[in-house]
Motif scaffolding. Sequence first.
Motif, short mmCIF file in Angstrom:
data_model
loop_
_atom_site.label_atom_id
_atom_site.label_comp_id
_atom_site.label_asym_id
_atom_site.label_seq_id
_atom_site.Cartn_x
_atom_site.Cartn_y
_atom_site.Cartn_z
N HIS A 35 0.80 -1.22 0.00
CA HIS A 35 0.00 0.00 0.00
C HIS A 35 0.84 1.28 0.00
O HIS A 35 0.32 2.34 -0.36
N ASN A 36 2.10 1.21 0.42
CA ASN A 36 2.89 2.43 0.56
C ASN A 36 4.37 2.07 0.66
O ASN A 36 4.74 0.89 0.76
N GLY A 42 2.93 9.40 0.83
CA GLY A 42 1.88 10.35 1.18
C GLY A 42 2.41 11.75 1.44
O GLY A 42 1.70 12.74 1.21
N LYS A 92 -2.19 10.39 -3.06
CA LYS A 92 -3.37 10.10 -2.25
C LYS A 92 -3.85 8.68 -2.50
O LYS A 92 -3.80 8.17 -3.61
N LYS A 93 -4.31 8.06 -1.43
CA LYS A 93 -4.99 6.77 -1.47
C LYS A 93 -4.24 5.72 -2.28
O LYS A 93 -3.09 5.41 -1.98
N SER A 94 -4.84 5.18 -3.31
CA SER A 94 -4.23 4.06 -4.04
C SER A 94 -3.04 4.48 -4.89
O SER A 94 -2.30 3.62 -5.37
N ASN A 95 -2.82 5.77 -5.08
CA ASN A 95 -1.66 6.22 -5.87
C ASN A 95 -0.34 6.05 -5.10
O ASN A 95 0.72 6.15 -5.71
N ARG A 96 -0.41 5.79 -3.80
CA ARG A 96 0.81 5.66 -3.01
C ARG A 96 1.49 4.31 -3.19
O ARG A 96 2.65 4.16 -2.82
N LYS A 97 0.80 3.33 -3.75
CA LYS A 97 1.35 1.98 -3.80
C LYS A 97 2.14 1.68 -5.06
O LYS A 97 2.74 0.62 -5.16
#
Length: 208
Positions: free
Chosen positions: A97-98, A117, A122-127
Amino acid sequence: MSRFSTGRLLAQNLFQAFSKPAIPSATPLWTRAFSQTVARRDADSESSAKLMESLTRGIVGMAADPTDLTGDKLATNIGLRDTEDEPYHFHIYSHKHNTHITVTKPNRDALISLSCGNLGFKKSNRKHYDSAYQLGAYVVDKMHQMNLHNKIKKMEVVLRGFGPGREAVIKVLLGNEGRMLRSSIVRVSDATRLKFGGTRSKKPRRLG
């Protein structure tokens, strides 16, 4: 003779038998004089004696200032940790996730601690791989701004987790961005946590 007097005599004889002190047949080991004990000194006892000596020396030396009895300083003063040989640490923690990157001093104090982050993802773009690559480039650039590339003589890269950010940050260190830090890397280690038994795993996700 009545049965009451017979029972009284039997009880008296039984009490006398148990009240007699037992005479040992041989002298037990713990009653020998110390002069008769064979002196034995091996390598383990010598190393433990040296360790106790260093512990005593360090604690007695710090007794004058009780405010200095912190964990890291105490371990350094009594010889359990040598900060001169300890390198800086570049921690890469990547999961699905990150991605987190932390740069620490030899005494484990954090200098830089950032994740995807913090760069605005944001959200799913961090993975994703791209967000981790940009994070690695940003951390290396910040280390250059702090002049850490001249200060750091030895650095250890600590990998944890098997997310996409693991490969991305390694590419940053091997690429053009990390050319001034590559010469100071002395060790690459993996701190991924393995579970032996442990708690019950999550139920597999079923789609469709």
